[in-house]
Design a protein around this motif. Structure first.
Motif, mmCIF file in Angstrom:
data_model
loop_
_atom_site.group_PDB
_atom_site.id
_atom_site.type_symbol
_atom_site.label_atom_id
_atom_site.label_comp_id
_atom_site.label_asym_id
_atom_site.label_seq_id
_atom_site.Cartn_x
_atom_site.Cartn_y
_atom_site.Cartn_z
ATOM 1 N N ARG A 1 45.076 33.732 32.853
ATOM 2 C CA ARG A 1 46.274 32.910 33.078
ATOM 3 C C ARG A 1 46.001 31.498 32.582
ATOM 4 O O ARG A 1 44.963 30.912 32.881
ATOM 5 C CB ARG A 1 46.643 32.894 34.568
ATOM 6 C CG ARG A 1 47.144 34.225 35.094
ATOM 7 C CD ARG A 1 47.695 34.062 36.507
ATOM 8 N NE ARG A 1 46.656 33.653 37.429
ATOM 9 C CZ ARG A 1 45.911 34.503 38.133
ATOM 10 N NH1 ARG A 1 46.092 35.803 38.010
ATOM 11 N NH2 ARG A 1 44.987 34.052 38.966
ATOM 12 N N GLN A 2 46.948 30.941 31.847
ATOM 13 C CA GLN A 2 46.791 29.608 31.276
ATOM 14 C C GLN A 2 47.621 28.594 32.047
ATOM 15 O O GLN A 2 48.675 28.925 32.588
ATOM 16 C CB GLN A 2 47.201 29.604 29.808
ATOM 17 C CG GLN A 2 46.328 30.485 28.929
ATOM 18 C CD GLN A 2 46.611 30.287 27.455
ATOM 19 O OE1 GLN A 2 47.221 29.292 27.050
ATOM 20 N NE2 GLN A 2 46.181 31.226 26.631
ATOM 21 N N ARG B 1 52.275 22.618 46.407
ATOM 22 C CA ARG B 1 52.628 23.473 45.277
ATOM 23 C C ARG B 1 52.093 22.904 43.962
ATOM 24 O O ARG B 1 51.692 23.646 43.059
ATOM 25 C CB ARG B 1 54.148 23.618 45.191
ATOM 26 C CG ARG B 1 54.757 24.432 46.309
ATOM 27 C CD ARG B 1 54.488 25.916 46.135
ATOM 28 N NE ARG B 1 55.137 26.724 47.167
ATOM 29 C CZ ARG B 1 55.052 28.039 47.243
ATOM 30 N NH1 ARG B 1 54.346 28.699 46.345
ATOM 31 N NH2 ARG B 1 55.660 28.694 48.206
ATOM 32 N N VAL B 2 52.088 21.586 43.858
ATOM 33 C CA VAL B 2 51.546 20.956 42.662
ATOM 34 C C VAL B 2 50.039 21.205 42.580
ATOM 35 O O VAL B 2 49.500 21.541 41.516
ATOM 36 C CB VAL B 2 51.843 19.442 42.663
ATOM 37 C CG1 VAL B 2 51.140 18.750 41.495
ATOM 38 C CG2 VAL B 2 53.347 19.198 42.591
ATOM 39 N N HIS C 1 45.744 28.627 41.303
ATOM 40 C CA HIS C 1 45.763 29.652 42.340
ATOM 41 C C HIS C 1 46.990 30.536 42.169
ATOM 42 O O HIS C 1 48.098 30.043 41.962
ATOM 43 C CB HIS C 1 45.796 29.010 43.729
ATOM 44 C CG HIS C 1 44.491 28.407 44.131
ATOM 45 N ND1 HIS C 1 44.370 27.468 45.137
ATOM 46 C CD2 HIS C 1 43.227 28.601 43.659
ATOM 47 C CE1 HIS C 1 43.109 27.114 45.268
ATOM 48 N NE2 HIS C 1 42.397 27.784 44.390
ATOM 49 N N ALA C 2 46.797 31.848 42.309
ATOM 50 C CA ALA C 2 47.930 32.769 42.198
ATOM 51 C C ALA C 2 48.862 32.643 43.391
ATOM 52 O O ALA C 2 50.063 32.867 43.282
ATOM 53 C CB ALA C 2 47.420 34.209 42.072
ATOM 54 N N THR D 1 46.082 30.424 49.228
ATOM 55 C CA THR D 1 44.712 30.017 48.904
ATOM 56 C C THR D 1 44.579 28.504 48.934
ATOM 57 O O THR D 1 43.576 27.962 49.396
ATOM 58 C CB THR D 1 44.317 30.543 47.517
ATOM 59 O OG1 THR D 1 44.572 31.945 47.449
ATOM 60 C CG2 THR D 1 42.839 30.280 47.233
ATOM 61 N N THR D 2 45.605 27.811 48.461
ATOM 62 C CA THR D 2 45.565 26.353 48.384
ATOM 63 C C THR D 2 45.688 25.712 49.761
ATOM 64 O O THR D 2 45.217 24.579 49.969
ATOM 65 C CB THR D 2 46.701 25.854 47.476
ATOM 66 O OG1 THR D 2 46.791 26.681 46.323
ATOM 67 C CG2 THR D 2 46.461 24.420 47.031
#
Length: 333
Positions: free
Chosen positions: A183-184, A271-272, A279-280, A284-285
């Motif tokens: 994922r980029q 979210r930022v 993080h998917a 997790t964040t």
């Protein structure tokens, strides 16, 4: 088993090191089954799988191998994933995998450096020689972007770009990072990191690139080859020793934790931060919100004079002295 590993790489986009670990885990599992005379996975039932974690722990302990809960969990996950995949493909009639339960992993909060400690770490690479300029650029870049060490070592020169913006806004320096599952994401590069990176690109990298064949990689070793993850670990460990920081508190991932913790502490939207870290899931964040809450509690407990319960020797705090009004009644409000 080979088909399962191919699926891991192609469908889930797992890193080669993870696939290699799964291959080793499944080889151990098939060896365990062979010792019990089981050569067909269709013969494996829930009772068989429940015996596997105990054997695994005993065998590794007998060999003197210390196994963390995370490693054990990964080894059991490989077995569950294999049975699940074969069941979905119709190769196996049942899936006994859910009966295989691993150890509960303790939830540990990531340890971040303070802003002052990060500054000391970066400033420790203050020389004007080629190695110091390169190391300074790496330290600044890790802290500025929060990238993983594997993302750093995979960067090419063209991944760092300057975006022109409208409405007379100043240009924005960014980097394209390739994370888990390929994922980029695009992450800004701060001014300090960009300054250190420019010094490395102009004064150091051309000479390094001329020594080797890795003309496209961004960060190079002294012989001109691409930097390995182990080399980056050693660069940071060396900087940590110069900065006087304990060795166990300094690593590429600690800088990633510090990046996220300092953003959340500074009021960044979760979210930022999720997007910046790659993080998917925002779940997790969210651990970084608990990090900042824990830090607030520690600061309060150590700084506020009445943060702790009074001891018997201290007694109860004195009652406010009553004040009489003109009519002679007591006023305590």
């Amino acid at each position: 088993m080979a088909g399962f590993l191919v699926a891991l790489r192609a469908e889930r986009g797992l890193a080669e090191n993870t696939v290699r670990a799964y291959r080793s885990d499944l080889r151990a599992y098939r060896g365990w089954l062979a010792e019990r005379g089981i050569t067909d996975l269709a013969e494996v039932d829930e009772a068989t799988l429940r015996a596997y974690p105990g054997w695994l722990a005993e065998t590794r302990a007998a060999a003197g191998v210390a196994t963390s809960a995370a490693t054990t969990g990964r080894m059991l996950s490989a077995v569950r994933g294999l049975h699940r995949q074969l069941f979905r493909d119709g190769t196996l009639p049942t899936d006994p995998g859910p009966a295989l339960r691993g150890p509960r992993r303790p939830r540990r909060l990531p340890k971040a450096l303070s802003i002052a400690e990060v500054t000391r770490l970066i400033e420790s690479a203050a020389g004007d020689d080629p190695v110091s300029l390169r190391d300074r650029a790496i330290l600044e870049f890790l802290y500025a972007t929060g990238c993983r060490v594997s993302e750093l070592t995979g960067l090419v020169v063209d991944d760092v770009q300057t975006l022109e913006r409208v409405d007379d806004a100043p240009p924005l320096d960014v980097v394209r990072l390739r994370g888990k599952g390929d994922r980029q994401r695009i992450v800004p590069v701060g001014a300090c990191a960009r300054h250190a990176l420019d010094a490395y690109l102009v004064r150091v990298r051309p000479a390094l690139a001329a020594r080797g064949r890795s003309r496209s990689r961004l960060f190079l070793g002294v012989r001109g080859g691409p930097l390995s993850r182990q080399a980056v670990w050693e660069i940071i460990a060396r900087a940590g020793r110069r900065a006087g920081l304990p060795e166990h508190r300094v690593s590429p991932h600690v800088l990633r934790h510090s990046f996220a913790t300092h953003l959340v502490s500074g009021g960044a939207d979760l979210r930022v931060v999720q997007e910046l870290l790659g993080h998917a899931s925002v779940t997790t964040t969210q651990i970084y919100t608990r990090v900042t809450e824990e830090h607030l509690r520690e600061v309060y407990a150590t700084s506020h004079p009445r943060a702790h319960r009074a001891t018997p020797a201290q007694g109860r705090p004195p009652e406010p002295a009553p004040v009489r009004d003109d009519g002679g009644s007591e006023v305590t409000d």
